[in-house]
Design a protein around this motif. Structure first.
Motif, mmCIF file in Angstrom:
data_model
loop_
_atom_site.group_PDB
_atom_site.id
_atom_site.type_symbol
_atom_site.label_atom_id
_atom_site.label_comp_id
_atom_site.label_asym_id
_atom_site.label_seq_id
_atom_site.Cartn_x
_atom_site.Cartn_y
_atom_site.Cartn_z
ATOM 1 N N VAL A 32 0.827 -1.208 0.000
ATOM 2 C CA VAL A 32 0.000 0.000 0.000
ATOM 3 C C VAL A 32 0.863 1.260 0.000
ATOM 4 C CG1 VAL A 32 -1.705 1.313 1.320
ATOM 5 C CG2 VAL A 32 -1.936 -1.153 1.104
ATOM 6 N N GLU A 33 1.983 1.226 0.679
ATOM 7 C CA GLU A 33 2.839 2.410 0.775
ATOM 8 C C GLU A 33 3.995 2.401 -0.221
ATOM 9 O OE1 GLU A 33 3.842 3.613 4.725
ATOM 10 O OE2 GLU A 33 1.932 2.905 5.501
ATOM 11 N N TYR A 34 3.999 1.455 -1.162
ATOM 12 C CA TYR A 34 5.053 1.415 -2.175
ATOM 13 C C TYR A 34 5.014 2.686 -3.020
ATOM 14 C CZ TYR A 34 7.646 0.182 -6.364
ATOM 15 O OH TYR A 34 8.539 0.191 -7.403
ATOM 16 N N ARG A 35 6.149 3.371 -3.151
ATOM 17 C CA ARG A 35 6.232 4.600 -3.931
ATOM 18 C C ARG A 35 7.400 4.576 -4.911
ATOM 19 N NH1 ARG A 35 2.045 4.387 -1.741
ATOM 20 N NH2 ARG A 35 0.943 6.022 -0.625
ATOM 21 N N GLY A 36 7.771 3.381 -5.329
ATOM 22 C CA GLY A 36 8.855 3.242 -6.294
ATOM 23 C C GLY A 36 8.391 3.563 -7.705
ATOM 24 N N ASN A 37 9.291 3.367 -8.683
ATOM 25 C CA ASN A 37 8.966 3.735 -10.054
ATOM 26 C C ASN A 37 8.890 2.558 -11.016
ATOM 27 O OD1 ASN A 37 11.657 3.190 -10.237
ATOM 28 N ND2 ASN A 37 12.285 5.216 -10.900
ATOM 29 N N VAL A 38 8.653 1.339 -10.509
ATOM 30 C CA VAL A 38 8.402 0.213 -11.410
ATOM 31 C C VAL A 38 7.094 0.517 -12.133
ATOM 32 C CG1 VAL A 38 7.857 -2.253 -11.541
ATOM 33 C CG2 VAL A 38 9.658 -1.456 -9.995
#
Length: 141
Positions: A51-57
């Protein structure tokens, strides 16, 4: 479970401004040489349900083929009504005018970040975002 908190300004007990840093649950402050460690959990990897993933994949793999993600603010090629970048969805799930993998539906999609695809043949799938483990540091200097 919240693994870290991002802080913009923090003061030490004596009122001294110690500036931006990561506060990791259960760990002492570990200042970098410049005083600003970079949080990498939920950027380089996905913790928990993502839910808190903020990467750029911004792609998924289907049958060995890499497919770009559809932008969250787009209804083409797949129409969706629940997951547009509203102010709530931007704040809680990180949705926006981008096509990065996110998990705005953690009660249904429990394996982590996902996206709608740009392929007419594949509506959505989970993205190739590694899970955060003890082998991945909370932050780097």
């Amino acid at each position: 479970k919240q693994w870290y908190q991002r802080r913009v300004a923090i003061t030490a007990g004596d009122g001294e401004d110690i500036g931006p840093h990561c506060e990791v649950a259960g760990h002492a402050y570990l200042p970098s040489p410049c005083g600003i460690p970079k949080c990498v959990w939920d950027v380089k990897c996905s913790a928990g349900l993502g839910v808190e993933y903020r990467g750029n994949v911004n792609s998924l793999t289907e049958a060995g083929v890499k497919i770009a993600c559809q932008s969250w603010n787009s209804n083409y090629p797949h129409h969706h009504s629940d997951f547009h970048p509203t102010s709530k969805n931007k704040e809680i799930y990180g949705l926006g005018k981008h096509n990065y993998c996110r998990n705005p539906d953690p009660q249904v999609t429990t394996k982590g970040p996902w996206c709608y695809s740009n392929s007419s043949w594949v509506r959505w799938d989970y993205c190739d975002v590694p899970q955060c483990t003890a082998d991945i540091p909370y932050f780097e200097h």
